[in-house]
Design a protein around this motif. Structure first.
Motif, mmCIF file in Angstrom:
data_model
loop_
_atom_site.group_PDB
_atom_site.id
_atom_site.type_symbol
_atom_site.label_atom_id
_atom_site.label_comp_id
_atom_site.label_asym_id
_atom_site.label_seq_id
_atom_site.Cartn_x
_atom_site.Cartn_y
_atom_site.Cartn_z
ATOM 1 N N ARG A 194 0.816 -1.228 0.000
ATOM 2 C CA ARG A 194 0.000 0.000 0.000
ATOM 3 C C ARG A 194 0.842 1.267 0.000
ATOM 4 N NH1 ARG A 194 -4.057 -1.791 4.905
ATOM 5 N NH2 ARG A 194 -4.634 -3.825 4.005
ATOM 6 N N ILE A 195 1.995 1.212 0.668
ATOM 7 C CA ILE A 195 2.854 2.399 0.756
ATOM 8 C C ILE A 195 3.368 2.752 -0.632
ATOM 9 C CG2 ILE A 195 4.960 3.353 1.767
ATOM 10 C CD1 ILE A 195 4.610 1.309 4.053
ATOM 11 N N GLY A 196 3.112 3.951 -1.066
ATOM 12 C CA GLY A 196 3.578 4.391 -2.373
ATOM 13 C C GLY A 196 2.741 3.912 -3.542
ATOM 14 N N THR A 197 1.557 3.344 -3.236
ATOM 15 C CA THR A 197 0.664 2.816 -4.284
ATOM 16 C C THR A 197 -0.627 3.614 -4.323
ATOM 17 O OG1 THR A 197 1.537 0.567 -4.103
ATOM 18 C CG2 THR A 197 -0.672 0.791 -5.011
ATOM 19 N N THR A 198 -1.203 3.734 -5.511
ATOM 20 C CA THR A 198 -2.546 4.279 -5.627
ATOM 21 C C THR A 198 -3.319 3.452 -6.642
ATOM 22 O OG1 THR A 198 -3.866 6.301 -5.884
ATOM 23 C CG2 THR A 198 -2.079 5.964 -7.469
ATOM 24 N N THR A 199 -4.602 3.714 -6.759
ATOM 25 C CA THR A 199 -5.455 2.993 -7.703
ATOM 26 C C THR A 199 -6.388 4.003 -8.376
ATOM 27 O OG1 THR A 199 -7.332 2.578 -6.229
ATOM 28 C CG2 THR A 199 -5.466 1.048 -6.074
ATOM 29 N N LEU A 200 -7.004 3.592 -9.462
ATOM 30 C CA LEU A 200 -7.961 4.492 -10.127
ATOM 31 C C LEU A 200 -9.197 4.705 -9.267
ATOM 32 C CD1 LEU A 200 -7.639 3.328 -13.841
ATOM 33 C CD2 LEU A 200 -6.685 5.377 -12.759
ATOM 34 N N THR A 201 -9.528 3.736 -8.423
ATOM 35 C CA THR A 201 -10.633 3.915 -7.479
ATOM 36 C C THR A 201 -10.336 5.056 -6.516
ATOM 37 O OG1 THR A 201 -11.293 1.594 -7.593
ATOM 38 C CG2 THR A 201 -11.953 2.805 -5.630
ATOM 39 N N GLU A 202 -9.080 5.164 -6.095
ATOM 40 C CA GLU A 202 -8.678 6.227 -5.175
ATOM 41 C C GLU A 202 -8.631 7.588 -5.864
ATOM 42 O OE1 GLU A 202 -8.063 5.737 -1.902
ATOM 43 O OE2 GLU A 202 -8.464 3.587 -2.084
ATOM 44 N N GLU A 203 -8.365 7.581 -7.182
ATOM 45 C CA GLU A 203 -8.126 8.834 -7.901
ATOM 46 C C GLU A 203 -9.355 9.369 -8.643
ATOM 47 O OE1 GLU A 203 -5.335 10.423 -7.579
ATOM 48 O OE2 GLU A 203 -4.214 8.833 -6.534
ATOM 49 N N LEU A 204 -10.340 8.521 -8.893
ATOM 50 C CA LEU A 204 -11.493 8.921 -9.701
ATOM 51 C C LEU A 204 -12.790 8.751 -8.914
ATOM 52 C CD1 LEU A 204 -10.491 7.212 -13.080
ATOM 53 C CD2 LEU A 204 -10.469 9.670 -12.599
ATOM 54 N N PRO A 205 -13.795 9.552 -9.232
ATOM 55 C CA PRO A 205 -15.066 9.468 -8.491
ATOM 56 C C PRO A 205 -15.944 8.297 -8.905
ATOM 57 C CG PRO A 205 -15.198 11.183 -10.167
ATOM 58 C CD PRO A 205 -13.779 10.698 -10.175
ATOM 59 N N THR A 206 -15.684 7.733 -10.090
ATOM 60 C CA THR A 206 -16.527 6.637 -10.581
ATOM 61 C C THR A 206 -15.677 5.435 -10.979
ATOM 62 O OG1 THR A 206 -16.476 7.537 -12.835
ATOM 63 C CG2 THR A 206 -18.309 8.202 -11.431
ATOM 64 N N LYS A 207 -16.324 4.306 -11.056
ATOM 65 C CA LYS A 207 -15.659 3.068 -11.441
ATOM 66 C C LYS A 207 -15.233 3.122 -12.909
ATOM 67 C CE LYS A 207 -16.369 -1.949 -11.240
ATOM 68 N NZ LYS A 207 -17.337 -3.030 -10.886
#
Length: 304
Positions: free
Chosen positions: A203-216
């Motif tokens: 998790r450290i240093g990771t992101t996802t499109l779910t975290e960055e965008l309002p929709t799936k």
């Protein structure tokens, strides 16, 4: 590699325990056909038909194999590449249970991400192999940016959003000193995932499109967007239009201008400012004494 494919077929009940024990009776052609049948089987949400709705490629993705769960798409791709798999074959799995990153690093690939491998057979000089990773990074970054987020490339094989990793590339090659037999490019994109889907150390240093965008995200559409972008940059790669690729890479780079620490093979550590990349994809570092050093490969860490 054959044993790994047998294990895959056994896990999907394609062959029996007794058959698996008698490897000498199972030829590679039978294994290849069985693997392809698995790739035409039932999946939950990623399908060839849905991908093709937005696909505009001519050479890439003529054959698409979609799996529900495998150990590693790169492993399967390498096996198929050693046999009759055509240029541009794409393998996708909704889940990978034994995925790996560059330098053997741990890579988690749970359901909700995009995990795929491409089989390539470019007729280019082996010296150009390293550039395919950079070219793939350009295609990934452009694809993610089409969703409205500021994706950037970290040398040599990561794509970041706000400094956090969203995607990675693993390139594996079979070549002689003067000829490339095949290149397998593995791509992972953390799309419809939450950080809780990963173990704590990931998790450290990771992101996802779910975290960055309002929709799936529509994963089938994003896969098609990537394949469309990849075909464009791959054509440049094959045509030797390297400067066009490097210009895009430089425009999208998160690395240039930063002070970094690079650990090379053998443990050598180089520190300095990133001033650019050369036509082979090597990083150019300006050390504290003002001298320049070319870095072919290594693990890069930004020094704040």
């Amino acid at each position: 590699m054959k044993k790994e494919m047998i294990k895959l077929l056994l896990s999907h009940n394609v062959i029996s325990e007794e058959e698996a024990k008698r490897l000498d009776l199972i030829n590679d052609e039978t294994i290849e056909e069985s693997i392809k049948e698995l790739g035409f089987g039932k999946t939950e949400h990623i399908t060839k038909d849905k991908i093709c709705e937005n696909l505009e490629t001519e050479e890439i993705a003529k054959e698409i194999l979609c799996f529900r769960k495998v150990f590693s798409t790169n492993s399967i791709a390498k096996f198929l590449a050693n046999h009759s798999a055509e240029e541009g074959t794409v393998l996708i799995s909704e889940i990978q249970t034994n995925a790996r990153g560059r330098l053997g690093k741990k890579w988690e690939a749970p359901e909700g991400g995009i995990w795929m491998s491409l089989i390539l057979r470019p007729q280019v000089p082996p010296a150009r192999i390293g550039l395919i990773t950079l070219a793939t990074g350009v295609a990934i970054a452009k694809s993610i940016r089409s969703l409205g987020v500021d994706a950037r490339i970290k040398w040599p094989n990561d794509v970041l959003i706000h400094g956090k990793k969203i995607s990675g590339v693993l390139t594996e090659v079979n070549a002689t000193f003067n000829e490339i037999d095949w290149i397998v490019v593995g791509i992972g994109i953390d799309s419809n995932l939450k950080l809780e889907d990963f173990s704590e150390d990931i998790r450290i240093g990771t992101t996802t499109l779910t975290e960055e965008l309002p929709t799936k995200v529509d994963e089938n559409e994003l896969i098609a967007i990537f394949l469309n972008e990849f075909e464009k940059v791959y054509q440049l790669y094959k045509d030797g239009e390297i400067e066009d690729i490097l210009k895009d890479w430089r425009d999208l780079a998160d690395t240039i201008g930063k002070y970094v620490n690079i650990t090379q093979t053998g443990g050598k550590i180089t520190q300095g400012y990133v001033v650019g990349i050369n036509n082979e994809g090597s990083l150019i570092i300006e050390r504290q004494d003002g001298t320049l050093e070319k870095i072919i490969s290594g693990e890069l860490r930004t020094v704040e």
